[in-house]
Scaffold this motif. Structure first.
Motif, PDB file in Angstrom:
ATOM      1  N   GLN A   1       0.833  -1.204   0.000  1.00 56.59           N
ATOM      2  CA  GLN A   1       0.000   0.000   0.000  1.00 56.59           C
ATOM      3  C   GLN A   1       0.867   1.254   0.000  1.00 56.59           C
ATOM      4  O   GLN A   1       0.590   2.207  -0.721  1.00 56.59           O
ATOM      5  CB  GLN A   1      -0.927   0.015   1.230  1.00 56.59           C
ATOM      6  CG  GLN A   1      -1.973  -1.064   1.229  1.00 56.59           C
ATOM      7  CD  GLN A   1      -2.960  -0.910   0.081  1.00 56.59           C
ATOM      8  OE1 GLN A   1      -3.576   0.141  -0.086  1.00 56.59           O
ATOM      9  NE2 GLN A   1      -3.108  -1.948  -0.725  1.00 56.59           N
ATOM     10  N   ARG A   2       1.922   1.221   0.793  1.00 55.03           N
ATOM     11  CA  ARG A   2       2.817   2.383   0.883  1.00 55.03           C
ATOM     12  C   ARG A   2       3.588   2.587  -0.426  1.00 55.03           C
ATOM     13  O   ARG A   2       3.830   3.710  -0.841  1.00 55.03           O
ATOM     14  CB  ARG A   2       3.792   2.165   2.038  1.00 55.03           C
ATOM     15  CG  ARG A   2       4.269   3.425   2.734  1.00 55.03           C
ATOM     16  CD  ARG A   2       3.088   4.206   3.282  1.00 55.03           C
ATOM     17  NE  ARG A   2       3.316   5.561   3.647  1.00 55.03           N
ATOM     18  CZ  ARG A   2       3.774   5.990   4.794  1.00 55.03           C
ATOM     19  NH1 ARG A   2       4.150   5.149   5.700  1.00 55.03           N
ATOM     20  NH2 ARG A   2       3.855   7.268   5.037  1.00 55.03           N
TER      21      ARG A   2
ATOM     22  N   SER B   1       1.924   8.710  -0.428  1.00 57.50           N
ATOM     23  CA  SER B   1       1.306   9.787   0.351  1.00 57.50           C
ATOM     24  C   SER B   1       0.233   9.280   1.326  1.00 57.50           C
ATOM     25  O   SER B   1      -0.374  10.069   2.045  1.00 57.50           O
ATOM     26  CB  SER B   1       0.690  10.813  -0.595  1.00 57.50           C
ATOM     27  OG  SER B   1      -0.337  10.209  -1.350  1.00 57.50           O
ATOM     28  N   LEU B   2       0.020   7.973   1.345  1.00 52.25           N
ATOM     29  CA  LEU B   2      -0.988   7.368   2.214  1.00 52.25           C
ATOM     30  C   LEU B   2      -0.646   7.633   3.683  1.00 52.25           C
ATOM     31  O   LEU B   2       0.475   7.377   4.116  1.00 52.25           O
ATOM     32  CB  LEU B   2      -1.009   5.858   1.947  1.00 52.25           C
ATOM     33  CG  LEU B   2      -2.228   5.064   2.379  1.00 52.25           C
ATOM     34  CD1 LEU B   2      -3.473   5.547   1.645  1.00 52.25           C
ATOM     35  CD2 LEU B   2      -2.010   3.596   2.072  1.00 52.25           C
ATOM     36  N   THR B   3      -1.603   8.170   4.424  1.00 47.70           N
ATOM     37  CA  THR B   3      -1.350   8.483   5.835  1.00 47.70           C
ATOM     38  C   THR B   3      -1.470   7.215   6.689  1.00 47.70           C
ATOM     39  O   THR B   3      -2.038   6.209   6.250  1.00 47.70           O
ATOM     40  CB  THR B   3      -2.347   9.529   6.372  1.00 47.70           C
ATOM     41  OG1 THR B   3      -3.658   8.942   6.389  1.00 47.70           O
ATOM     42  CG2 THR B   3      -2.331  10.793   5.534  1.00 47.70           C
TER      43      THR B   3
ATOM     44  N   ALA C   1      -3.347   6.877   9.310  1.00 45.13           N
ATOM     45  CA  ALA C   1      -4.775   6.677   9.583  1.00 45.13           C
ATOM     46  C   ALA C   1      -5.444   5.929   8.426  1.00 45.13           C
ATOM     47  O   ALA C   1      -6.265   5.031   8.644  1.00 45.13           O
ATOM     48  CB  ALA C   1      -5.458   8.015   9.831  1.00 45.13           C
ATOM     49  N   GLU C   2      -5.092   6.293   7.198  1.00 42.81           N
ATOM     50  CA  GLU C   2      -5.663   5.603   6.032  1.00 42.81           C
ATOM     51  C   GLU C   2      -5.170   4.160   5.962  1.00 42.81           C
ATOM     52  O   GLU C   2      -5.940   3.253   5.610  1.00 42.81           O
ATOM     53  CB  GLU C   2      -5.299   6.362   4.754  1.00 42.81           C
ATOM     54  CG  GLU C   2      -5.989   7.722   4.643  1.00 42.81           C
ATOM     55  CD  GLU C   2      -5.417   8.584   3.522  1.00 42.81           C
ATOM     56  OE1 GLU C   2      -6.175   9.412   2.985  1.00 42.81           O
ATOM     57  OE2 GLU C   2      -4.221   8.443   3.190  1.00 42.81           O
ATOM     58  N   LEU C   3      -3.899   3.947   6.296  1.00 42.20           N
ATOM     59  CA  LEU C   3      -3.365   2.581   6.329  1.00 42.20           C
ATOM     60  C   LEU C   3      -4.105   1.729   7.356  1.00 42.20           C
ATOM     61  O   LEU C   3      -4.444   0.572   7.087  1.00 42.20           O
ATOM     62  CB  LEU C   3      -1.875   2.610   6.690  1.00 42.20           C
ATOM     63  CG  LEU C   3      -0.873   2.539   5.558  1.00 42.20           C
ATOM     64  CD1 LEU C   3       0.534   2.715   6.098  1.00 42.20           C
ATOM     65  CD2 LEU C   3      -0.983   1.272   4.768  1.00 42.20           C
TER      66      LEU C   3
ATOM     67  N   THR D   1      -7.134   2.123   8.426  1.00 42.13           N
ATOM     68  CA  THR D   1      -8.473   1.853   7.899  1.00 42.13           C
ATOM     69  C   THR D   1      -8.428   0.716   6.879  1.00 42.13           C
ATOM     70  O   THR D   1      -9.265  -0.194   6.907  1.00 42.13           O
ATOM     71  CB  THR D   1      -9.063   3.122   7.244  1.00 42.13           C
ATOM     72  OG1 THR D   1      -9.081   4.155   8.224  1.00 42.13           O
ATOM     73  CG2 THR D   1     -10.464   2.887   6.719  1.00 42.13           C
ATOM     74  N   ARG D   2      -7.442   0.742   5.999  1.00 40.40           N
ATOM     75  CA  ARG D   2      -7.317  -0.317   4.981  1.00 40.40           C
ATOM     76  C   ARG D   2      -6.997  -1.674   5.619  1.00 40.40           C
ATOM     77  O   ARG D   2      -7.490  -2.708   5.155  1.00 40.40           O
ATOM     78  CB  ARG D   2      -6.258   0.058   3.948  1.00 40.40           C
ATOM     79  CG  ARG D   2      -6.715   1.210   3.065  1.00 40.40           C
ATOM     80  CD  ARG D   2      -5.704   1.583   2.028  1.00 40.40           C
ATOM     81  NE  ARG D   2      -6.167   2.736   1.259  1.00 40.40           N
ATOM     82  CZ  ARG D   2      -5.738   3.036   0.054  1.00 40.40           C
ATOM     83  NH1 ARG D   2      -4.822   2.299  -0.543  1.00 40.40           N
ATOM     84  NH2 ARG D   2      -6.215   4.093  -0.558  1.00 40.40           N
TER      85      ARG D   2
ATOM     86  N   GLN E   1     -10.215  -2.960   7.037  1.00 40.09           N
ATOM     87  CA  GLN E   1     -11.101  -3.459   5.990  1.00 40.09           C
ATOM     88  C   GLN E   1     -10.607  -4.789   5.419  1.00 40.09           C
ATOM     89  O   GLN E   1     -11.389  -5.707   5.189  1.00 40.09           O
ATOM     90  CB  GLN E   1     -11.223  -2.429   4.866  1.00 40.09           C
ATOM     91  CG  GLN E   1     -11.963  -1.181   5.269  1.00 40.09           C
ATOM     92  CD  GLN E   1     -11.823  -0.059   4.242  1.00 40.09           C
ATOM     93  OE1 GLN E   1     -10.989  -0.118   3.336  1.00 40.09           O
ATOM     94  NE2 GLN E   1     -12.643   0.982   4.391  1.00 40.09           N
TER      95      GLN E   1
ATOM     96  N   ARG F   1      -1.705   3.038  15.756  1.00 39.91           N
ATOM     97  CA  ARG F   1      -0.891   3.814  14.816  1.00 39.91           C
ATOM     98  C   ARG F   1       0.600   3.679  15.106  1.00 39.91           C
ATOM     99  O   ARG F   1       1.399   3.637  14.201  1.00 39.91           O
ATOM    100  CB  ARG F   1      -1.342   5.273  14.768  1.00 39.91           C
ATOM    101  CG  ARG F   1      -0.980   6.104  15.971  1.00 39.91           C
ATOM    102  CD  ARG F   1      -1.376   7.586  15.831  1.00 39.91           C
ATOM    103  NE  ARG F   1      -0.629   8.222  14.792  1.00 39.91           N
ATOM    104  CZ  ARG F   1      -1.143   8.664  13.629  1.00 39.91           C
ATOM    105  NH1 ARG F   1      -2.408   8.548  13.383  1.00 39.91           N
ATOM    106  NH2 ARG F   1      -0.374   9.219  12.738  1.00 39.91           N
TER     107      ARG F   1
END
Length: 155
Positions: free
Chosen positions: A114-115, A120-122, A124-126, A128-129, A132, A140
């Motif tokens: 993902q990175r 630019s993935l934060t 918090a977004e990581l 969440t992914r 999911q 974090r």
């Protein structure tokens, strides 16, 4: 009954290694009352001497355990630990998880993929992914530490 010595450096070291006796006042054995060599604050020394007293001197277990401020189960646990690992078996292991138990290889690979795909993935977004994709709640700091280790490896 002698008062336990108060050597702050020794107490700090014993506490650091997990062998500070929480109840030194419960040790009533005469050897620990002289204050010369035996220290009732040193749980390792207390357990070792208790084992020696029962195994070598053939002292009764229940009375000996009580004189050392410990229980019969504590004696049997110490006896088993010494039989398995020698004197080092009396030193407690670190408590708590040892390593990232939630971050399996699959999760770690997913984070790196993902990175790599979206630098630019934060965090918090990581998180969440990961939630999911794997149904895991990851803190974090766990992700930040993993990414920092990966960055350090690349250097």
């Amino acid at each position: 009954m002698a008062t336990p010595r108060r050597n702050p450096a020794k107490i700090r070291t014993l506490r650091q290694h997990g062998v500070l006796n929480p109840h030194p006042e419960a040790v009533t054995d005469p050897l620990f009352q002289t204050g010369d060599f035996f220290d009732s604050q040193d749980l390792l020394q207390v357990k070792d001497e208790m084992l020696r007293r029962v195994q070598i001197d053939k002292a009764p277990l229940t009375e000996t355990a009580a004189a050392f401020g410990l229980s019969r189960p504590a004696f049997y646990q110490a006896q088993h630990a010494v039989a398995q690992q020698g004197l080092a078996g009396l030193i407690p292991l670190k408590r708590g998880p040892h390593g990232a138990h939630k971050l399996t290889a699959a999760v770690l690979d997913f984070v790196l993929q993902q990175r790599a795909a979206l630098p630019s993935l934060t965090i918090a977004e990581l998180i969440t992914r990961i939630q999911q994709q794997f149904g895991l709640a990851v803190h974090r700091r766990t992700i930040e530490r993993h990414l920092a280790r990966q960055e350090k490896k690349r250097r």
